[in-house]
Design a protein around this motif. Structure first.
Motif, PDB file in Angstrom:
ATOM      1  N   UNK A 306       0.827  -1.211   0.000  1.00 49.08           N
ATOM      2  CA  UNK A 306       0.000   0.000   0.000  1.00 49.08           C
ATOM      3  C   UNK A 306       0.861   1.261   0.000  1.00 49.08           C
ATOM      4  N   UNK A 307       1.856   1.287   0.850  1.00 48.26           N
ATOM      5  CA  UNK A 307       2.729   2.464   0.903  1.00 48.26           C
ATOM      6  C   UNK A 307       3.443   2.666  -0.430  1.00 48.26           C
ATOM      7  N   UNK A 308       3.817   1.558  -1.064  1.00 48.31           N
ATOM      8  CA  UNK A 308       4.461   1.662  -2.377  1.00 48.31           C
ATOM      9  C   UNK A 308       3.465   2.164  -3.420  1.00 48.31           C
ATOM     10  N   UNK A 309       2.209   1.708  -3.310  1.00 48.08           N
ATOM     11  CA  UNK A 309       1.170   2.166  -4.246  1.00 48.08           C
ATOM     12  C   UNK A 309       0.974   3.668  -4.144  1.00 48.08           C
ATOM     13  N   UNK A 310       0.857   4.182  -2.914  1.00 46.97           N
ATOM     14  CA  UNK A 310       0.664   5.624  -2.738  1.00 46.97           C
ATOM     15  C   UNK A 310       1.825   6.402  -3.366  1.00 46.97           C
ATOM     16  N   UNK A 311       3.027   5.887  -3.195  1.00 47.34           N
ATOM     17  CA  UNK A 311       4.193   6.549  -3.792  1.00 47.34           C
ATOM     18  C   UNK A 311       4.131   6.494  -5.317  1.00 47.34           C
TER      19      UNK A 311
END
Length: 586
Positions: A306-311
């Motif tokens: 998820x954190x990678x997706x937001x980035x």
């Protein structure tokens, strides 16, 4: 907006308070009264401009204004007197302004000369407006056109609107719109109320079709009921709407039929706006479960992803970013994610497309593993003969010295050396087994019967490890198998399972069948295999055991490949299951 309307209105207007004192006057009233603004506002009363003969009548009427205002705007005709004593006949209209606790008085000069001039100007403006209007304006009565402007004639390809007079308005209508046009006329006649806007098709004398939006209201014309219709050309708008609708239909079909996963997520709050069929099929979630939900409410990504997706979303466009996708049933899929920003109903959104490469990665890993096996096989075949010959010689001399009573080496040492030579020879044999690509002697046999024959051996091994082995065999069809190799495959998997568990563990051997495959599963209840080690399973010489050679699983994968089978591994902290999927005989 009110201030602009008040000041620029062409009619004289004043605002009065509850005492009748004038608080505000526009420029037209100042001109009418003859008083400067500063001498009038908050100084004079509206009745100061009423001629003495009319004052008593209006004072009586003033008392009933509030009640009358609730019904309609009262109007009074009287003689207006200005600062110089000049009189004019005016119509005064009273309008309350509750939010300001004031009353607006609007004046219309209807003195003969002024009224006639205003009327004449009004008629000229009206005629110019109607004749040059970009909208068609039509008056019809009892099924006959009484008036039409030039635009009406243009709609149907006529030179002059006079050519329409006396005709039925229905003669202008395209056959596809006739029933709707008749229904509108019926409702107008019955209800005697304006109708909501409607859309019709007109057909010109040359066959050209024009789309119009019509507004129809009942009126009185020459003392008789009639209908006023205003028509606006919306042909271009319909073309644009049609093209947009076609584009949307094409997009929707492409979106829904795509073999790749597709999703539209709002950029602001990251909520799902749409997902396609492939997304639903792969994830296991339906549209009803997903739409309107935040991406974190649907557990298809762990926190790290998820954190990678937001980035990634913050740096759109994104192309082929490899991420892990979690299905509803717990399956993990590796996907290539591509995303870009689009606008849906003026709302910025993320349009994401994901290609499932889980199987592709498996194939790539399998190809790499087979390449390694092939290289190992070539190496093994090349050196096996050269190594085995001297080893055989050494072993023979050791056996000779064993039989001599005056041997310089003890019998114990020579036994150890022979065992090590046998172990080396066994490793070479395993090398050659891995490298072998020919399926060998395969015959029809029942895998369950093979397991039944091996049961005593497997149970004995389980006792040695202080474990329990459980068989769960379902009816299955016969397979083409090399029994010797399948025994070796099963022994390797079972021994690995025993070694993975603490004493007192249970190991389950199960068989089952689907329409296309027969499944052999070996499940242990150990601590599982780490994701890093899972990727390397089957690689020659890879082992986590202190005394392992790293060839056991490599041999299993090689045996499976020769039987056109594949091995799948599911592992967690609760244990590991190796599944060997054999193709059914056709």
């Amino acid at each position: 907006m009110f201030q602009e309307f008040f000041e620029q209105n062409s009619n004289p207007i004043v605002l009065i308070d509850h005492t009748g004192t004038i608080t505000h006057a526009n420029q037209r009233f100042i001109s009418l009264s003859g008083y400067p603004k500063q001498e009038m506002e908050r100084q004079l009363n509206w009745k100061d401009f009423v001629a003495p003969d009319d004052r008593s009548r209006l004072e009586v009427a003033e008392e009933s204004w509030q009640q009358a205002i609730e019904q309609e705007q009262p109007r009074y005709v009287y003689q207006f007197i200005n600062r110089l004593g000049q009189k004019k006949t005016i119509v005064m209209t009273i309008t309350p302004l509750p939010e300001t606790k004031h009353i607006a008085l609007a004046y219309l000069d209807i003195s003969a000369k002024s009224f006639e001039h205003a009327l004449r100007e009004s008629e000229i403006r009206y005629r110019l407006l109607v004749e040059h209007s970009p909208d068609g304006i039509l008056i019809h009565q009892e099924g006959r056109i009484l008036f039409a402007n030039q635009q009406c004639a243009n709609f149907v390809g006529l030179t002059s609107p006079d050519d329409l007079l006396g005709q039925s308005p229905l003669t202008l209508i395209h056959p596809e719109s006739l029933s709707y046009a008749n229904e509108r006329l019926r409702l107008l006649k019955e209800q005697q109320q304006p109708l909501p806007p409607g859309e019709l098709m007109l057909q010109s004398t040359k066959g050209k079709v024009t789309y119009i939006e019509v507004h129809s209201v009942p009126i009185t014309f020459n003392g008789q009921p009639a209908v006023l219709t205003v028509a606006r050309d919306i042909t271009e708008r319909k073309k644009i709407e049609g093209a947009l609708r076609l584009s949307e239909e094409r997009y929707l079909k492409a979106f829904e039929a795509s073999p790749n996963m597709g999703a539209i997520v709002s950029l602001g709050d990251h909520r799902y706006l749409d997902v396609n069929n492939t997304w639903q099929k792969l994830s296991g979630y339906t549209k009803a479960e997903v739409l309107g939900k935040h991406i974190e409410e649907i557990p298809t990504f762990d926190q790290e992803v998820l954190q990678r997706l937001y980035a990634l979303f913050a740096q759109c466009p994104v192309r082929n970013a490899e991420i892990t996708f979690l299905a509803k049933n717990g399956e993990k899929h590796t996907v290539y994610l591509s995303a870009d920003i689009i606008h849906v109903d003026d709302q910025p959104c993320i349009f994401a497309v994901a290609q499932d490469i889980t199987e592709l990665k498996k194939y790539r890993n399998e190809i790499n593993r087979l390449d390694q096996l092939h290289l190992l096989g070539e190496t093994a075949a090349g050196i096996a003969h050269e190594i085995r010959n001297p080893m055989t010689t050494v072993r023979g001399y050791l056996q000779i010295y064993q039989r001599k009573p005056d041997s310089p080496l003890s019998s114990h040492h020579m036994d150890l050396m022979i065992k090590e030579l046998d172990r080396a020879n066994h490793i070479i044999t395993e090398f050659l087994s891995i490298a072998r690509t020919h399926p060998g002697d395969q015959q029809r046999c029942d895998l369950n019967q093979l397991l039944e024959a091996m049961e005593p051996l497997l149970v004995t091994d389980a006792v040695q490890f202080s474990h329990q082995v459980i068989f769960n065999c379902q009816p299955i069809p016969q397979l083409l198998l090399n029994q010797k190799e399948i025994r070796q495959l099963l022994l390797n998997l079972v021994h690995n399972g025993f070694e993975a568990m603490a004493p007192g563990g249970r190991l389950i051997i199960a068989t089952s069948a689907t329409r296309s495959h027969v499944l052999l599963q070996v499940s242990d209840y150990g601590s599982g295999i780490s994701p890093e080690h899972l990727k390397k399973l089957g690689t020659p010489f890879f082992t986590t055991k202190d005394k392992g050679t790293g060839l056991g699983l490599a041999i299993c994968y090689s045996i499976a490949a020769r039987h056109q089978a594949n091995i799948e591994v599911q592992s967690s902290s609760q244990g590991t299951t190796f599944s060997v999927r054999f193709p059914r005989i056709r």
